[in-house]
Design an enzyme around this catalytic site. Structure first.
Site, mmCIF file in Angstrom:
data_model
loop_
_atom_site.group_PDB
_atom_site.id
_atom_site.type_symbol
_atom_site.label_atom_id
_atom_site.label_comp_id
_atom_site.label_asym_id
_atom_site.label_seq_id
_atom_site.Cartn_x
_atom_site.Cartn_y
_atom_site.Cartn_z
ATOM 1 C CG HIS A 161 -15.534 -3.515 6.144
ATOM 2 N ND1 HIS A 161 -14.611 -3.660 7.155
ATOM 3 C CD2 HIS A 161 -16.439 -2.605 6.599
ATOM 4 C CE1 HIS A 161 -14.934 -2.874 8.172
ATOM 5 N NE2 HIS A 161 -16.041 -2.231 7.865
ATOM 6 C CD GLU A 192 -20.984 2.002 9.187
ATOM 7 O OE1 GLU A 192 -22.173 2.090 8.798
ATOM 8 O OE2 GLU A 192 -20.556 1.091 9.913
#
Length: 211
Positions: free
Chosen positions: A11, A84
């Site tokens: 990201h 994550e």
């Protein structure tokens, strides 16, 4: 059954990234202005690619990173297995001396091969692999999706790239990454093997560095 070409990106930047604050899966931060500029630069460089599907994690920073592609009408799917790693008690903190020592010890423990050790209140790399394998079972169950884009996270990418390429998790820090970097991989359905074709590619961000 053929092959699948995978564009794997981290990201774009968040304010937490810029400040060195630990995010993990427990902090659902937005992209900052730089992150959105990175997302735009990646879109401008790769909008010509005929993606059959986009996969994102359950955290909005990955949606925002792929949003310009999604706005083209491309189908996308959210898989929380791509989230994550959970950093537990470290999340939302700017590492001080004690936290840095804790983090350093943890990384050294993983690098020594003890990847079953979890962060305090969080996950271990071994636990992340379990959910990633479930997510990838979903992704690979669609051979008709020949070219895909996956947006996810730094530590999770390092873990993913290890097991996809049959490296021990202790090697995870060998896979470098930066915000909106690109790895390209090819999966062969006959051999069931992944090949890394490019690593930590940030050529699409050069214009931002020059601005």
């Amino acid at each position: 059954m053929g092959q699948k070409l995978i564009y794997l990106i981290r990201h774009g930047e968040t304010d937490y990234n810029r400040r060195g604050v630990v995010q993990g899966s427990g902090v659902d931060a937005d992209l900052n202005d730089m992150g959105r500029a990175q997302a735009l630069a990646f879109f401008q460089a790769y909008q010509h690619v005929a993606f059959d599907k986009i996969y994102i994690s359950g955290l909005k920073r990955t949606y925002q990173t792929a949003e310009l592609f999604i706005e083209l009408g491309l189908p996308y799917e959210k898989l929380t297995g791509l989230n994550e790693i959970s950093w537990g008690v470290m999340e939302g903190k700017v590492p001080g001396n004690l936290d840095n020592e804790y983090y350093r010890t943890l990384i050294e423990t993983w690098a020594s091969g003890n990847t079953s050790v979890a962060t305090d209140g969080g996950e271990s790399p071994d636990q992340v692999v379990i959910r990633q394998k479930e997510a990838f079972a979903t992704i690979l169950s669609h051979p008709e999706e020949e070219t895909i884009l996956i947006a996810m996270h730094g530590r999770a990418m390092r873990i993913l790239l290890c097991w996809l390429t049959n490296h021990p998790l202790s090697d995870m820090d060998h896979f470098e990454h930066s915000n909106l970097c690109l790895y390209t991989l090819r999966y062969d359905y006959d051999t069931e093997l992944f090949t890394v074709e490019s690593s930590n590619d940030t050529a699409h961000l050069l214009s931002l560095a020059m601005a």
